[in-house]
Design an enzyme around this catalytic site. Structure first.
Site, mmCIF file in Angstrom:
data_model
loop_
_atom_site.group_PDB
_atom_site.id
_atom_site.type_symbol
_atom_site.label_atom_id
_atom_site.label_comp_id
_atom_site.label_asym_id
_atom_site.label_seq_id
_atom_site.Cartn_x
_atom_site.Cartn_y
_atom_site.Cartn_z
ATOM 1 N N HIS A 63 -22.357 -7.725 6.508
ATOM 2 C CA HIS A 63 -20.910 -7.555 6.598
ATOM 3 C C HIS A 63 -20.569 -6.638 7.770
ATOM 4 O O HIS A 63 -21.247 -5.648 8.015
ATOM 5 C CB HIS A 63 -20.358 -6.940 5.308
ATOM 6 C CG HIS A 63 -20.378 -7.885 4.163
ATOM 7 N ND1 HIS A 63 -19.352 -8.765 3.920
ATOM 8 C CD2 HIS A 63 -21.302 -8.114 3.212
ATOM 9 C CE1 HIS A 63 -19.643 -9.488 2.858
ATOM 10 N NE2 HIS A 63 -20.830 -9.115 2.411
ATOM 11 N N ALA A 110 -45.315 -6.112 -3.531
ATOM 12 C CA ALA A 110 -44.206 -6.201 -4.481
ATOM 13 C C ALA A 110 -43.227 -5.039 -4.301
ATOM 14 O O ALA A 110 -43.622 -3.901 -4.093
ATOM 15 C CB ALA A 110 -44.743 -6.212 -5.907
ATOM 16 N N LYS A 116 -37.014 -4.576 9.149
ATOM 17 C CA LYS A 116 -37.385 -4.705 10.559
ATOM 18 C C LYS A 116 -38.552 -5.684 10.668
ATOM 19 O O LYS A 116 -39.196 -6.015 9.674
ATOM 20 C CB LYS A 116 -37.744 -3.351 11.157
ATOM 21 C CG LYS A 116 -38.940 -2.703 10.518
ATOM 22 C CD LYS A 116 -39.224 -1.336 11.115
ATOM 23 C CE LYS A 116 -40.439 -0.714 10.450
ATOM 24 N NZ LYS A 116 -40.742 0.600 10.963
#
Length: 135
Positions: A63, A110, A116
């Site tokens: 957003h 996990a 990045k």
């Protein structure tokens, strides 16, 4: 390709705009575990022989929120896309954010948050995409 039960594929985060699955490509012999979320309003490319565990989430958009005089919702989103190269194992509960490439042969432990790029043949098990070693 196999996609686990109750995995949700949505065109855009909360707005439900666009076509379901638009921008999603999955290679041969790849699988996605149950209860995953694939937010693919941007492109998501999953290579060949990729194993994706249950409850893995992909968010191929962000957003915009820099204009403080407008609501965040009214500022739209931007999309860079996500690429998972061949022969990767993505563990249960991993979250992969927009703009990331996970290099071929990598293992993501996990619960890891990937924000990045991950170099090829990396093993990443930290909660914040810290490369601890190579294969």
């Amino acid at each position: 390709m196999t996609i686990g039960r109750y995995t949700e594929i949505r065109p855009s985060s909360y707005y439900g705009v666009g076509q379901v699955g638009y921008g999603l490509t999955i290679g041969n012999y790849s699988s996605i575990g149950a209860f995953g979320f694939i937010g693919c309003s941007g492109k998501i490319e999953i290579g060949n022989n990729v194993m994706i565990g249950p409850k893995v989430s992909f968010f191929a958009e962000n957003h915009n929120f820099s204009d403080v005089s407008s609501t965040i919702r009214s500022q739209e989103v931007n999309n860079k896309g996500i690429i998972i190269e061949d022969d990767c194992w993505i563990g249960s509960g991993v979250i992969i954010l927009d703009g990331v490439t996970i290099g071929h042969g990598s293992v993501i432990g996990a619960g890891t948050l990937i924000s990045k790029d991950i170099l090829p043949e990396s093993v990443v098990v930290d909660k914040r995409d810290k490369n601890i070693r190579f294969r």
